[in-house]
Scaffold this active site. Structure first.
Site, mmCIF file in Angstrom:
data_model
loop_
_atom_site.group_PDB
_atom_site.id
_atom_site.type_symbol
_atom_site.label_atom_id
_atom_site.label_comp_id
_atom_site.label_asym_id
_atom_site.label_seq_id
_atom_site.Cartn_x
_atom_site.Cartn_y
_atom_site.Cartn_z
ATOM 1 N N CYS A 85 22.999 63.276 6.564
ATOM 2 C CA CYS A 85 21.646 62.814 6.251
ATOM 3 C C CYS A 85 21.408 62.902 4.742
ATOM 4 C CB CYS A 85 20.610 63.691 6.965
ATOM 5 S SG CYS A 85 20.529 63.350 8.737
ATOM 6 N N CYS A 167 20.241 58.627 8.148
ATOM 7 C CA CYS A 167 19.129 59.536 8.442
ATOM 8 C C CYS A 167 18.637 60.233 7.184
ATOM 9 C CB CYS A 167 19.545 60.561 9.507
ATOM 10 S SG CYS A 167 21.113 61.378 9.182
#
Ligand code: C8R
Length: 266
Positions: A85, A167
């Site tokens: 992420c 993400c």
């Protein structure tokens, strides 16, 4: 039966674009091993022979103008790879600069810093329905022949997965020296923006970069960037934008040390 008849093969179709890259198979195999053994040894368990076979099977003996996402599914399944992420970097019309940046920021990933992007970057490929071989003479041109050609469909498919997997805060390097800094027809504008998942992507951070010494400039306040902002708003993703993000500007200055806009730094 005359030998000539046995040897005859239907001629390969002629397209407007350049043909398959010479030695494609060997290049794909070599890049796969380089990536999984040397660049990211944690992927050393991947089976490169199997991956390259799935890659070529996706397009050999098929009409190169009727390529589909499904053709590439077996390849996609063999090459899944997590990107952490906050570390995804998209780009549009700024390939060189984005890759210069991730070369230094080794923790960040463009698609070409993942296995499939690394393998396919800069290559061309297509097959022919009447032959089990690659067509080294010509391949469909996106504009003049067909848009659903074997490599365009590949880039759409892998770009879609890359965006779906992203993400946290995701980043994009855009080219502020062209008119359509955000181009809705580009892979970034057409595929990636619409495949981000709002429940796991909190924000898209855009860096609008100007070529050193270029006259034309689009900035974060331009209408094309505003369009991107509106699209993201509708998708419930926060947008932020910065002109000439300094770390990337400094990389541009490394290549243009004498330019006046580079003198004032440090
Ligand atoms: N991406 C798309 N296309 C890619 C690519 C890639 O990573 N890598 C290569 N070599 N290509 P552009 P864009 C090829 O117009 O359309 C992903 C393809 O032939 O400057 O917005 C990547 O994740 C393709 O037609 O940019 C990135 O974020 C052109 O280069 C966007 O999509 C695309 O060049 C970039 O695609």
């Amino acid at each position: 039966v005359p030998v000539g008849i046995l040897m005859w093969r239907p001629p390969l179709k002629q397209w407007k674009g350049e043909g398959t890259t010479a030695h494609l198979y060997e290049i794909l195999l070599g890049r796969c091993y380089t990536y999984t053994q040397i660049v990211r040894p944690e992927l050393g368990h991947k089976d490169c022979q199997k991956i390259v076979k799935a890659f070529t099977k996706a397009f050999l003996s098929k009409d190169p103008c009727s390529s589909t996402e499904q053709d590439y599914q077996p390849l996609m399944e063999l090459t899944d790879e997590p990107v952490p992420c906050n570390k995804t970097l998209f780009w549009s019309k700024s390939s060189e600069l984005a890759h210069d940046y991730t070369r230094v920021r080794q923790d960040m990933f463009t698609l070409e810093d993942t296995l499939l992007g690394y393998m396919a970057d800069g290559l061309k490929w297509c097959g022919d329905p009447g032959s089990s071989e690659m067509n080294y003479h010509s391949c469909p041109d996106w504009r003049e022949d067909c848009s659903n050609n074997s490599f365009s469909v590949f880039w759409n498919t892998v770009s879609k997965r890359f965006a779906e997997d992203a993400c946290g805060v995701v980043h994009v390097v855009l080219n502020g020296s062209i008119r359509n800094t955000f181009d809705e027809r580009s892979t970034f504008g057409r595929v990636e923006v619409f495949n981000l998942h709002p429940e796991k992507v909190n924000r898209l951070q855009a860096w609008v970069m100007h070529d050193i010494g270029s006259v034309h400039s689009d900035s974060c306040s331009s209408s094309s960037i505003n369009n991107l902002k509106q699209i993201l708003k509708r998708r419930s993703i926060t947008f932020s934008c910065q002109n000439n993000y300094r770390p990337i500007r400094l990389l541009q200055c490394v290549k243009n040390p004498g330019h006046s806009s580079c003198g004032s730094y440090i």
